[in-house]
Design a protein around this motif. Sequence first.
Motif, PDB file in Angstrom:
ATOM      1  N   GLU A  52     -22.039  21.788 -25.361  1.00  0.00           N
ATOM      2  CA  GLU A  52     -21.621  20.462 -25.834  1.00  0.00           C
ATOM      3  C   GLU A  52     -22.330  20.093 -27.128  1.00  0.00           C
ATOM      4  O   GLU A  52     -21.714  19.589 -28.079  1.00  0.00           O
ATOM      5  N   TRP A  53     -23.631  20.340 -27.169  1.00  0.00           N
ATOM      6  CA  TRP A  53     -24.424  20.028 -28.366  1.00  0.00           C
ATOM      7  C   TRP A  53     -23.978  20.851 -29.566  1.00  0.00           C
ATOM      8  O   TRP A  53     -23.773  20.328 -30.655  1.00  0.00           O
ATOM      9  N   GLU A  54     -23.804  22.139 -29.349  1.00  0.00           N
ATOM     10  CA  GLU A  54     -23.489  23.022 -30.476  1.00  0.00           C
ATOM     11  C   GLU A  54     -22.056  22.863 -30.958  1.00  0.00           C
ATOM     12  O   GLU A  54     -21.787  22.945 -32.157  1.00  0.00           O
ATOM     13  N   ASN A  55     -21.133  22.632 -30.054  1.00  0.00           N
ATOM     14  CA  ASN A  55     -19.721  22.576 -30.431  1.00  0.00           C
ATOM     15  C   ASN A  55     -19.275  21.202 -30.924  1.00  0.00           C
ATOM     16  O   ASN A  55     -18.155  21.061 -31.418  1.00  0.00           O
ATOM     17  N   SER A  56     -20.128  20.214 -30.782  1.00  0.00           N
ATOM     18  CA  SER A  56     -19.756  18.879 -31.249  1.00  0.00           C
ATOM     19  C   SER A  56     -19.502  18.903 -32.756  1.00  0.00           C
ATOM     20  O   SER A  56     -20.257  19.495 -33.521  1.00  0.00           O
ATOM     21  N   THR A  57     -18.422  18.265 -33.181  1.00  0.00           N
ATOM     22  CA  THR A  57     -18.099  18.210 -34.609  1.00  0.00           C
ATOM     23  C   THR A  57     -18.891  17.132 -35.336  1.00  0.00           C
ATOM     24  O   THR A  57     -18.839  17.051 -36.562  1.00  0.00           O
ATOM     25  N   SER A  58     -19.623  16.321 -34.587  1.00  0.00           N
ATOM     26  CA  SER A  58     -20.466  15.293 -35.188  1.00  0.00           C
ATOM     27  C   SER A  58     -21.929  15.616 -34.904  1.00  0.00           C
ATOM     28  O   SER A  58     -22.251  16.510 -34.119  1.00  0.00           O
ATOM     29  N   SER A  59     -22.812  14.881 -35.533  1.00  0.00           N
ATOM     30  CA  SER A  59     -24.242  15.104 -35.329  1.00  0.00           C
ATOM     31  C   SER A  59     -24.614  14.850 -33.866  1.00  0.00           C
ATOM     32  O   SER A  59     -24.047  13.962 -33.215  1.00  0.00           O
ATOM     33  N   SER A  60     -25.567  15.630 -33.354  1.00  0.00           N
ATOM     34  CA  SER A  60     -25.943  15.472 -31.948  1.00  0.00           C
ATOM     35  C   SER A  60     -27.384  15.937 -31.752  1.00  0.00           C
ATOM     36  O   SER A  60     -27.921  16.713 -32.546  1.00  0.00           O
ATOM     37  N   LEU A  61     -27.979  15.442 -30.666  1.00  0.00           N
ATOM     38  CA  LEU A  61     -29.367  15.778 -30.345  1.00  0.00           C
ATOM     39  C   LEU A  61     -29.436  16.322 -28.929  1.00  0.00           C
ATOM     40  O   LEU A  61     -28.811  15.791 -28.012  1.00  0.00           O
ATOM     41  N   LEU A  62     -30.200  17.392 -28.753  1.00  0.00           N
ATOM     42  CA  LEU A  62     -30.403  18.012 -27.450  1.00  0.00           C
ATOM     43  C   LEU A  62     -31.898  18.021 -27.148  1.00  0.00           C
ATOM     44  O   LEU A  62     -32.711  18.422 -27.986  1.00  0.00           O
ATOM     45  N   TRP A  63     -32.247  17.572 -25.941  1.00  0.00           N
ATOM     46  CA  TRP A  63     -33.647  17.577 -25.512  1.00  0.00           C
ATOM     47  C   TRP A  63     -33.828  18.667 -24.475  1.00  0.00           C
ATOM     48  O   TRP A  63     -33.194  18.657 -23.417  1.00  0.00           O
ATOM     49  N   LEU A  64     -34.701  19.625 -24.784  1.00  0.00           N
ATOM     50  CA  LEU A  64     -35.058  20.685 -23.863  1.00  0.00           C
ATOM     51  C   LEU A  64     -36.419  20.340 -23.262  1.00  0.00           C
ATOM     52  O   LEU A  64     -37.447  20.452 -23.925  1.00  0.00           O
ATOM     53  N   GLN A  65     -36.410  19.878 -22.017  1.00  0.00           N
ATOM     54  CA  GLN A  65     -37.665  19.469 -21.382  1.00  0.00           C
ATOM     55  C   GLN A  65     -38.052  20.463 -20.299  1.00  0.00           C
ATOM     56  O   GLN A  65     -37.197  21.100 -19.685  1.00  0.00           O
ATOM     57  N   ILE A  76     -28.322  14.461 -24.647  1.00  0.00           N
ATOM     58  CA  ILE A  76     -28.076  15.625 -23.793  1.00  0.00           C
ATOM     59  C   ILE A  76     -29.422  16.254 -23.428  1.00  0.00           C
ATOM     60  O   ILE A  76     -30.270  16.461 -24.296  1.00  0.00           O
ATOM     61  N   THR A  77     -29.603  16.559 -22.147  1.00  0.00           N
ATOM     62  CA  THR A  77     -30.901  17.062 -21.673  1.00  0.00           C
ATOM     63  C   THR A  77     -30.713  18.318 -20.841  1.00  0.00           C
ATOM     64  O   THR A  77     -29.809  18.400 -20.009  1.00  0.00           O
ATOM     65  N   ILE A  78     -31.566  19.290 -21.083  1.00  0.00           N
ATOM     66  CA  ILE A  78     -31.648  20.492 -20.248  1.00  0.00           C
ATOM     67  C   ILE A  78     -33.058  20.550 -19.677  1.00  0.00           C
ATOM     68  O   ILE A  78     -34.038  20.519 -20.428  1.00  0.00           O
ATOM     69  N   LEU A 114     -32.651  19.812 -32.102  1.00  0.00           N
ATOM     70  CA  LEU A 114     -33.086  20.295 -30.790  1.00  0.00           C
ATOM     71  C   LEU A 114     -34.593  20.084 -30.689  1.00  0.00           C
ATOM     72  O   LEU A 114     -35.357  20.595 -31.500  1.00  0.00           O
ATOM     73  N   ILE A 115     -35.011  19.301 -29.697  1.00  0.00           N
ATOM     74  CA  ILE A 115     -36.427  18.989 -29.491  1.00  0.00           C
ATOM     75  C   ILE A 115     -36.846  19.517 -28.127  1.00  0.00           C
ATOM     76  O   ILE A 115     -36.186  19.255 -27.118  1.00  0.00           O
ATOM     77  N   ALA A 116     -37.959  20.246 -28.092  1.00  0.00           N
ATOM     78  CA  ALA A 116     -38.502  20.763 -26.830  1.00  0.00           C
ATOM     79  C   ALA A 116     -39.851  20.113 -26.559  1.00  0.00           C
ATOM     80  O   ALA A 116     -40.677  19.973 -27.468  1.00  0.00           O
ATOM     81  N   SER A 117     -40.071  19.714 -25.307  1.00  0.00           N
ATOM     82  CA  SER A 117     -41.344  19.075 -24.953  1.00  0.00           C
ATOM     83  C   SER A 117     -41.475  18.984 -23.441  1.00  0.00           C
ATOM     84  O   SER A 117     -40.522  19.217 -22.698  1.00  0.00           O
ATOM     85  N   ARG A 118     -42.674  18.608 -23.011  1.00  0.00           N
ATOM     86  CA  ARG A 118     -42.854  18.190 -21.627  1.00  0.00           C
ATOM     87  C   ARG A 118     -42.233  16.807 -21.451  1.00  0.00           C
ATOM     88  O   ARG A 118     -42.135  16.040 -22.404  1.00  0.00           O
ATOM     89  N   PRO A 119     -41.871  16.454 -20.231  1.00  0.00           N
ATOM     90  CA  PRO A 119     -41.252  15.141 -20.000  1.00  0.00           C
ATOM     91  C   PRO A 119     -42.285  14.027 -19.860  1.00  0.00           C
ATOM     92  O   PRO A 119     -42.364  13.342 -18.831  1.00  0.00           O
TER      93      PRO A 119
END
Length: 705
Positions: A347-360, A525-527, A508-513
């Motif tokens: 969803e994040w990668e295929n979006s035609t608009s700007s988007s943010l993904l949080w990898l926690q 969007i969160t993974i 894409l931001i990765a961190s502890r929650p």
Amino acid sequence: MGNRYEGATHFEFHNPTFNDGQRFIGYKRPIISGIRIRFPWFSRSKKPKHEPFGLLQLYPSPNSKMEPEIEIVAIHGLGGGRMGTFTSASGVHLWLRDFLPEDPDVAHMKLRISTFGYDASVAFGDSAIQIHNFAGQLLDELHHTRRESETTRVPIVIIAHSLGGFVAKQVLIMAQNLQQDYGEIKESMKSVDLAKVMTIRGVRRNLLKALEPKSQELTNISSCFERQTMPVQIVSMYEQNPTKKKILLFEQVDEASATLGIPNERLFAIPRDHFGICQYTSPREDAYATVSKAIVGSFQEIHRRLQELEECLRSLYFQEYQTRRLNISERDACTFKWIREHPGFVEWENSTSSSLLWLQGKPASGKSTLMKYIRMDLDNRPPDLDTENGSERIVIDFFYSERGGDAQRGHEWMLRSLLYQLLSMRHDMWDFYRGKFEDFKQQDPQHWHLKLLEKTFSIIKTKCRLPLTIYVLIDAMDESDKPKREEILNLLSSVCDSEGSGLVMKILIASRPIPKITSVLKKYITITLEEETTKDIDRFTSKRMEEINKILDAHTTKVQDIHHMIVKRSRGVFLWVKLVLNELEDMAHNGCSLFEIKRKLEYLPQDLDDLYALMLEKLGTAEHAETLRMLQWVAHSSRPLSLIELIEAVVVAVSDPLDISLDLLEERRAPTLDQANRMVSTKFHPSNGPRFLIQTACDILASHA
């Protein structure tokens, strides 16, 4: 090596006339704003039919070791040749070679000048397929020449005469579409300009069809070219004298037909006829002076802007900007393949608009390893151009590290890194940032302040209208400086939330929650990593247990019991799995039975902190204090320590203060770096090594102080 900074401009020498005042005006994406010079469409060559084809270096000698700052490539038009088009009627003076490099205003610049020959009657007599073939030939020859001479990032200036402008357009289109092969050429000639299409009467029918403004072939080239370009400063030149030879139905290109009618266009009249406008016998001719002034002016503009950009990049650069990413171990081949198919990532990668993904994820769950894999995957993919807007992809990143000192945990360093990468890859964005660089020089030319960096980075959302997709990967946000962390998160999210024409930001931001990060990023969007890595841990454990089983020569079913127990107890923490498997492998090598290994596994704590504590308790009394001090020095150091510094710090830490002396340090100091490395490595498990210490380990070591 060649110039590390890119840029380009393009001159077109051709006739701007066409039927009914119709014109095709393109839009270009310049790296350095270019100037275009336009001359009549028809070139005369001394002996065009006998001139060789291909790329020919005119200046300096092909054997020269000079490293050019600017590369010039001339392309002739219909009826011309790579030499004759730009050679005087007497056949003596080739002004590109004989006059241009000697101009006093460019004598300090290192120029490489070449000319490209092709069968123009074939190129424009049959179809655009032939134009495609000749453009491909030019690309191949440029690519080979620049690779061989290690000048792949030198800016390219194209001087295109007449319908050679279509070859130049096709070169840019192909370089854009085949970035995997010709990406460095595209980056070096992004500011190639647009040529008009004209209709000529009185020529054979297939040529007339190929040159019609509405012909499908040339219209396709122009349309595709327009989607990849933006406006530039234009210099148009037209002849003042009528052509005496009755080769064309028209005798002269007048001022009205020579004008594009776009903003900032400059127009010059040349006191020459249709043929002589490109041919000169002396640099003192007034006509040549007008032409050279415009060309040299563009060289100077490129040179000046490259110097400005180089100064800005020097101010942004710091050695550690990619240290953390480079030091992270690469993934095991059996892990993290799922990320490309994860619904959130798709969803994040295929979006035609700007988007943010949080990898926690939990500590040691593999976030940084996954982020490095994503970066490598994006870099290795073939260019994926959006068929609608010609968007291209670039990737920039920053990996925070709490243990890496100020340069790896400070927010100003993160923004400096992102801007440095962005401007290094896309010089066409320099105009957006020039003003802020001037502010930097006026405020404090020795140091970029966070507020100015935030404003500078934010420009991307307000001024950038390029058809571009920018991937921004930020790892270990939880290891960044706590002050201003929330402010930086809001900055990144605001850039992502804003919409710019053509520009798409993929952050894409990765961190502890941790709470403050969660409060800002929870709406995106969160993974959650530990929820996705069970299969990876299962495959990784299976691979390692096969190795242990070979040592034990045990029954497969019993080994599988241990395998399942490890996966179940891991709770998604990769590092725990690796440390436990290392311990079990050591036991197998030491002759322990499968029963003993299983008992050990049941005894090992599931909590990573407790596992670290157990590892410390295993150390003998004599070496415990020394190893603990060594780890505490690493944990509390404001910057990474060298091996020699670490050994001397330990000597001080474990010695009686009254006994410390230069003689003692000299006695304990390792004589070579290799021996120092062995001394430190013996304090750790041999398969781990003291490469880096994650934050969790630092916390528990600090508690033993």
